[in-house]
Design an enzyme around this catalytic site. Structure first.
Site, PDB file in Angstrom:
ATOM      1  N   GLY A   1     -71.223 -61.436  18.846  1.00 27.59           N
ATOM      2  CA  GLY A   1     -70.370 -62.442  19.224  1.00 27.59           C
ATOM      3  C   GLY A   1     -69.070 -62.351  18.766  1.00 27.59           C
ATOM      4  O   GLY A   1     -68.084 -62.190  19.457  1.00 27.59           O
TER       5      GLY A   1
ATOM      6  N   MET B   1     -67.111 -61.148  14.527  1.00 28.08           N
ATOM      7  CA  MET B   1     -67.072 -60.577  13.205  1.00 28.08           C
ATOM      8  C   MET B   1     -65.949 -60.993  12.296  1.00 28.08           C
ATOM      9  O   MET B   1     -64.783 -60.848  12.777  1.00 28.08           O
ATOM     10  CB  MET B   1     -67.114 -59.071  13.314  1.00 28.08           C
ATOM     11  N   GLU B   2     -66.183 -61.504  11.246  1.00 27.98           N
ATOM     12  CA  GLU B   2     -65.217 -61.909  10.266  1.00 27.98           C
ATOM     13  C   GLU B   2     -64.511 -60.990   9.232  1.00 27.98           C
ATOM     14  O   GLU B   2     -64.446 -61.313   8.097  1.00 27.98           O
ATOM     15  CB  GLU B   2     -65.834 -62.986   9.564  1.00 27.98           C
ATOM     16  N   ASN B   3     -64.339 -59.808   9.897  1.00 31.59           N
ATOM     17  CA  ASN B   3     -63.254 -58.953   9.182  1.00 31.59           C
ATOM     18  C   ASN B   3     -62.070 -59.685   8.568  1.00 31.59           C
ATOM     19  O   ASN B   3     -61.371 -60.413   9.405  1.00 31.59           O
ATOM     20  CB  ASN B   3     -62.730 -57.805  10.016  1.00 31.59           C
TER      21      ASN B   3
ATOM     22  N   HIS C   1     -66.831 -70.770  12.966  1.00 29.35           N
ATOM     23  CA  HIS C   1     -67.691 -70.023  12.265  1.00 29.35           C
ATOM     24  C   HIS C   1     -66.937 -68.728  11.465  1.00 29.35           C
ATOM     25  O   HIS C   1     -67.217 -68.811  10.241  1.00 29.35           O
ATOM     26  CB  HIS C   1     -68.930 -69.476  13.028  1.00 29.35           C
ATOM     27  N   GLU C   2     -66.437 -67.946  12.136  1.00 33.13           N
ATOM     28  CA  GLU C   2     -66.037 -66.785  11.416  1.00 33.13           C
ATOM     29  C   GLU C   2     -64.885 -67.028  10.296  1.00 33.13           C
ATOM     30  O   GLU C   2     -64.755 -66.564   9.363  1.00 33.13           O
ATOM     31  CB  GLU C   2     -65.055 -65.754  12.614  1.00 33.13           C
TER      32      GLU C   2
ATOM     33  N   HIS D   1     -66.194 -67.929   7.094  1.00 32.28           N
ATOM     34  CA  HIS D   1     -66.546 -66.715   6.256  1.00 32.28           C
ATOM     35  C   HIS D   1     -65.540 -66.202   5.323  1.00 32.28           C
ATOM     36  O   HIS D   1     -65.728 -65.359   4.471  1.00 32.28           O
ATOM     37  CB  HIS D   1     -66.983 -65.538   7.304  1.00 32.28           C
TER      38      HIS D   1
ATOM     39  N   GLU E   1     -74.721 -66.606   6.588  1.00 30.12           N
ATOM     40  CA  GLU E   1     -74.819 -66.972   7.930  1.00 30.12           C
ATOM     41  C   GLU E   1     -75.255 -68.324   8.213  1.00 30.12           C
ATOM     42  O   GLU E   1     -74.779 -69.097   8.911  1.00 30.12           O
ATOM     43  CB  GLU E   1     -75.683 -65.870   8.703  1.00 30.12           C
TER      44      GLU E   1
HETATM   45  N1  BES Z   1     -71.398 -61.873  10.355  1.00 34.30           N
HETATM   46  C1  BES Z   1     -71.719 -62.130  11.515  1.00 34.30           C
HETATM   47  C2  BES Z   1     -72.115 -60.908  12.480  1.00 34.30           C
HETATM   48  C3  BES Z   1     -73.009 -59.959  11.742  1.00 34.30           C
HETATM   49  C4  BES Z   1     -74.108 -60.476  11.165  1.00 34.30           C
HETATM   50  C5  BES Z   1     -72.887 -58.705  12.125  1.00 34.30           C
HETATM   51  C6  BES Z   1     -75.244 -59.421  10.678  1.00 34.30           C
HETATM   52  C7  BES Z   1     -73.876 -57.719  11.707  1.00 34.30           C
HETATM   53  C8  BES Z   1     -75.023 -58.329  11.129  1.00 34.30           C
HETATM   54  C9  BES Z   1     -70.834 -63.077  12.234  1.00 34.30           C
HETATM   55  O1  BES Z   1     -70.267 -63.986  11.234  1.00 34.30           O
HETATM   56  C10 BES Z   1     -71.752 -63.947  13.252  1.00 34.30           C
HETATM   57  O2  BES Z   1     -72.494 -64.720  12.720  1.00 34.30           O
HETATM   58  N2  BES Z   1     -71.469 -63.791  14.450  1.00 34.30           N
HETATM   59  C11 BES Z   1     -72.017 -64.675  15.438  1.00 34.30           C
HETATM   60  C12 BES Z   1     -71.425 -65.582  15.910  1.00 34.30           C
HETATM   61  C13 BES Z   1     -71.719 -66.937  15.414  1.00 34.30           C
HETATM   62  C14 BES Z   1     -70.977 -68.282  15.975  1.00 34.30           C
HETATM   63  C15 BES Z   1     -73.299 -67.251  15.287  1.00 34.30           C
HETATM   64  C16 BES Z   1     -72.749 -63.525  16.707  1.00 34.30           C
HETATM   65  O3  BES Z   1     -72.185 -62.631  16.730  1.00 34.30           O
HETATM   66  O4  BES Z   1     -73.497 -63.947  17.516  1.00 34.30           O
HETATM   67 ZN    ZN Z   2     -71.412 -65.408  10.646  1.00 33.84          ZN
END
Ligand code: BES
Ligand code: ZN
EC number: 3.4.11.-
Length: 847
Positions: free
Chosen positions: A269, A271-273, A305-306, A309, A328
């Site tokens: 969805g 990614m928090e770069n 959310h992002e 982070h 997370e």
């Molecule tokens: N850091 C995550 C994405 C991630 C986690 C990538 C673990 C690879 C391994 C990001 O912050 C995230 O949680 N994305 C979620 C969205 C969120 C609102 C639940 C996603 O992509 O679904």
């Molecule tokens: Zn996250």
């Protein structure tokens, strides 16, 4: 398959302090050239340096210290995802520079440094190069110490075609023509000390809108060319959110800029770069007229959310992936606080109880659940914990803790934790220690019972009236979805318990800690007819079981809604679940559900709908389904009627969402009036006479599809082809599978695999056909037939597990379970051994 070797972290005798990385992506040949100069410190003399590297060809490696420079021989271990540099003699302790030149592929797997295809306003297709590194794919873009605890700073230089937008985490330091006039060289400021997985590079065509937050941080939202208007909503959210977190954590954001960008191809969805957050288009873009309230809410949550982070995750990072949940779970909780602050009209904190707590309780009651903290080693295992336990249970236990210690102590503890570990790494216990100190409560002891063992308790409530007191006997035991206790292990939790009563429904009358199997609690000043509710506002991660007589007292309070929404929701959810586990009688459930006649809260309806949906899946296999449909039509009719089809000017987003929910149910179950009206509106929409407002598109599309034929199907496909927004394409492609005809369902499955559907969306389009018994058969057969192709596309990523989930989820017989098991004995899908969660596709889609 080669036997699995023991997983080892990288040696620490040589560590990096700064990477100078220069990358030149070739957007025609889909390769890139890379050069690195890494400042390292040799801590103990060694003649080998091992770094992570994957699918990269390393051409040359040298190590320079003082005036001497030596070249190394390179060997690669593909399974370990490492490259080892062997020098002719040992490198001596001290500082030096490791130079590496290499080439890599701009792959099409949405991992590492990859290519993304997008369409320009004139219809031309183009490619860009973008990144997704978490958890362990930075190693596909540059050799290095790709572990979260090995932090360093980064000087990034991108050499790009001269007309492209080029972005990285930091602001541009210099932007100059290259020797070759068709290229530019863009250098960026040095990053703070950070983990490799947070780095990002983007080269492509984009527009942007820009704003500034209260502290002068420049915020930009990058969109596809020609769509910058669609970035405004997210920009507003981001500009409000950064100061909100700054205040909450007591620490400024830290970087001079914050970019948010919508990418055409994106595995997850968002990614928090750090400083350059990447999103799939549907998670960032909002069109003022064509986006639904649900879509806006989704964007607000995911931005919240992002950006959380940036502090929790980026400034302070988990020591190892075992603590991924900390990142997370925390972000998944605080996103609700942020959205509540920006948009109180969503009553988003009530929605938490339905979406995250509900999901956590559902998944964690399964025998194959796992503790929040789980040891992981090899990269494959990291993808596995991208699941409902890390996210939703993690968020739920943090919410419970926040309530237990109070907002003031929580904020104080957070500030201490972030200050103490900034630019460093931490483990779960470090957070408990800070929060314990700030609150004076036994946070470590309490929380350990929630993060180190799987599952959660059901608290059984016995009661006795004693004059003007009620004495409750609370007893805990592990709750299991099937009502069968685990044979091994005795589970007890330290459960923060809050109790509210009819005299002041919104406030806890008693707060206590249930830290043993059973204890008595006295609730004062209460008459025998008044209700007493355990788990006030459904803030605890447990279920409550009352006796049948106790339940009766809630009925008037549900009818007249003096029992608050989160409590009504929780009560009803516990009842459904306890009945499924055969711990209470279904009569008790129906009695209480019958009291929801005047319900008008969107979230309560949504949860109730989810529970009824589960029953409907079972009944679909029986003759009882017709009766169920009749029952449902009666249930949803009054709400739908009171809301009407057309939005009232003064109504908020929750009214729109409730209308969507009720009409969808009625349409799906074939309510005649609804079907007729939906058809009429659909025709007007298709002919261009009266376009559908965004919030009605979902229910109207679904209704006409479920009750439609080939003509409707073709009309819908045409709408799909004409749609410009991803939100609309996703809405259509996920609902076309509900068409009745098997032949057309098969067409949908083929369409899902075609290049009309982006690879990131295919799985959900496939899932769209599973709304009926027949559809589930077709889907499962299709997935088996196409397994090789699907596996090749998605292996090693979380979309494979979503695929397994959607195609096997709702079977109801033992024979099917065996069949599925058997298939996976010979077809590998290690990513799917656990229940998964991601914001894409998990918002409870009720069949
Ligand atoms: N850091 C995550 C994405 C991630 C986690 C990538 C673990 C690879 C391994 C990001 O912050 C995230 O949680 N994305 C979620 C969205 C969120 C609102 C639940 C996603 O992509 O679904
Ligand atoms: Zn996250």
């Amino acid at each position: 398959m080669p036997e699995k070797r023991e997983f080892k972290r990288l040696p620490t005798d040589v560590v990096p302090s700064n990477y100078n990385i220069r990358l030149k992506p070739d957007l025609d040949a889909f390769v890139f050239q890379g050069q690195e100069e890494i400042d390292v410190e040799v801590k103990a003399s060694t003649d080998t340096v091992t770094v992570n590297s994957l699918d990269i060809t390393i051409n040359e490696v040298t190590y320079a210290s003082g005036d001497t420079s030596v070249a190394a021989e390179v060997s690669v271990d593909k399974e370990a995802e490492t490259a080892t540099f062997k020098f002719p003699s040992a490198l001596q302790p001290g500082k030096g520079v490791l130079k590496v030149s290499y080439t890599g592929e701009l792959n099409d797997k949405m991992k590492g440094f990859y290519r993304s295809k997008y369409t320009m306003p004139d219809g031309q297709e183009r490619f860009g190069a973008v990144t997704q590194f978490e958890a362990t794919d930075a190693r596909r873009a540059f050799p290095g110490w790709d572990e979260p605890a090995v932090k360093a700073s980064f000087d990034v230089t991108l050499v790009v075609p001269k007309e492209k937008v080029a972005l990285s985490n930091m602001p541009v330091k210099s932007d100059t023509p290259d020797k070759n006039p068709n290229w530019r060289v863009v250098e960026y400021d040095r990053t703070p000390v950070m983990s490799t997985y947070l780095l990002a590079f983007i080269v492509g065509d984009y527009d942007y809108v820009e704003g500034k937050d209260a502290d002068g941080v420049v915020v930009r939202v990058y969109t596809p060319v020609g769509k910058k208007e669609q970035g405004k909503f997210a920009l507003d959210v981001a500009v409000k959110t950064l100061p909100f977190y700054k205040e909450y954590f007591g620490i400024p954001y830290g970087l001079p800029k914050m970019d948010l960008i919508a990418l055409a191809d994106f595995l997850i969805g968002a990614m928090e770069n750090w400083g350059l957050v990447t999103y799939r288009e549907t998670a960032l873009l909002v069109d003022p007229t064509n986006s639904s309230a649900t879509a806006k809410q989704h964007v607000a949550l995911i931005v919240g959310h992002e950006l959380a982070h940036m502090w929790f995750g980026n400034l302070v990072t988990m020591e190892w992936w075992t603590n991924l949940w900390l990142n997370e779970g925390f972000a998944s909780w605080i996103e609700y606080l942020c959205v509540d602050y920006c948009f109180p009209e969503f009553d988003i904190r009530t929605q938490f109880v339905n979406s995250d707590l509900g999901r956590a309780l559902e998944m964690d009651a399964l025998h194959n659940s796992h503790a929040i903290e789980i040891p992981v080693g090899h990269p494959d295992e990291v993808d596995e914990i991208f699941d409902a336990i890390s996210y939703s249970k993690g968020a739920s236990v943090i919410r419970m803790l926040h309530d237990y210690i109070g907002d003031e102590s929580f904020k104080k503890g957070m500030n201490q934790y972030l200050t103490k570990f900034k630019y460093k790494n931490a483990v779960t216990e470090d957070l408990w220690e800070s929060l314990g100190k700030a609150s004076g409560k036994p946070v470590l002891d309490v929380m350990t019972t929630w993060t180190k063992q799987m599952g959660y308790p059901v608290v059984k409530v016995g009661e006795k009236q004693d004059g003007s007191n009620r004495v409750l006997t609370l007893t805990q035991e592990k709750f299991c979805a099937d009502g069968v206790q685990e044979k091994e292990g005795s589970f007890t939790w330290m459960v923060p318990v809050s109790i509210s009563t009819a005299s002041d429904p919104k406030k806890a009358a008693v707060v206590t800690l249930l830290d043993k199997t059973s204890m008595d609690v006295t609730v004062p000043n209460i008459t025998p007819d008044q209700w007493v509710k355990v788990n006030c506002e459904s803030v605890g991660v447990y279920r409550v079981q009352y006796s049948s007589e106790t339940l009766d007292r809630f009925i008037p309070a549900i009818k007249n809604k003096t029992l608050p929404p989160r409590d009504r929701l929780g009560l009803q959810n516990d009842l459904f679940t306890l009945a499924r586990a055969r711990m209470i009688s279904t009569v008790d459930v129906l009695k209480v559900v019958g009291a929801f006649v005047n319900e008008d809260d969107y979230t309560v309806w949504s949860d109730l709908t989810g529970n009824l949906g589960q029953i409907s899946i079972l009944l679909q296999n029986t003759d009882g389904f017709e009766d169920f449909k009749t029952f449902s039509k009666k249930l949803y009719k009054p709400v739908a009627q009171s809301l009407g089809w057309d939005a009232k000017e003064s109504e908020g987003p929750l009214a729109a969402m409730l209308r969507e929910l009720a009409l969808t149910r009625l349409g799906k179950y074939g309510d005649e009036e609804t079907v007729t009206e939906a058809r009429k509106r659909f025709e007007n929409h298709v002919s261009g006479k009266v376009p559908l407002p965004a919030d009605l598109k979902g229910p109207v599309y679904l209704t006409v599809m479920v009750n439609g034929d080939e003509t409707t199907f073709n009309q819908m496909m045409k709408l799909y082809d004409e749609a410009d927004m991803q939100e609309e394409k996703v809405r259509i492609s996920r609902c076309i599978g509900s068409i009745k005809s098997d032949e057309l369902k098969k067409k949908v499955l083929d369409f899902a695999m075609s290049d009309k559907v982006r690879s990131q969306d295919t799985v959900f389009v496939i899932g769209g056909v599973t709304g009926t018994v027949q559809g589930r058969e077709l889907c499962w057969q299709f997935v088996q037939d196409k397994w090789t192709e699907l596996h090749e596309r998605y292996k090693g990523g979380f979309l494979l597990s979503r695929l397994v989930e959607v195609s096997t989820d709702n079977f109801v017989t033992e024979a099917r379970a065996k069949e599925v098991e058997k298939f996976f004995e010979t077809h590998s899908a290690p990513e799917s051994s656990r229940v998964h969660s991601s914001s894409i596709g998990t918002r409870k889609v009720v069949l």
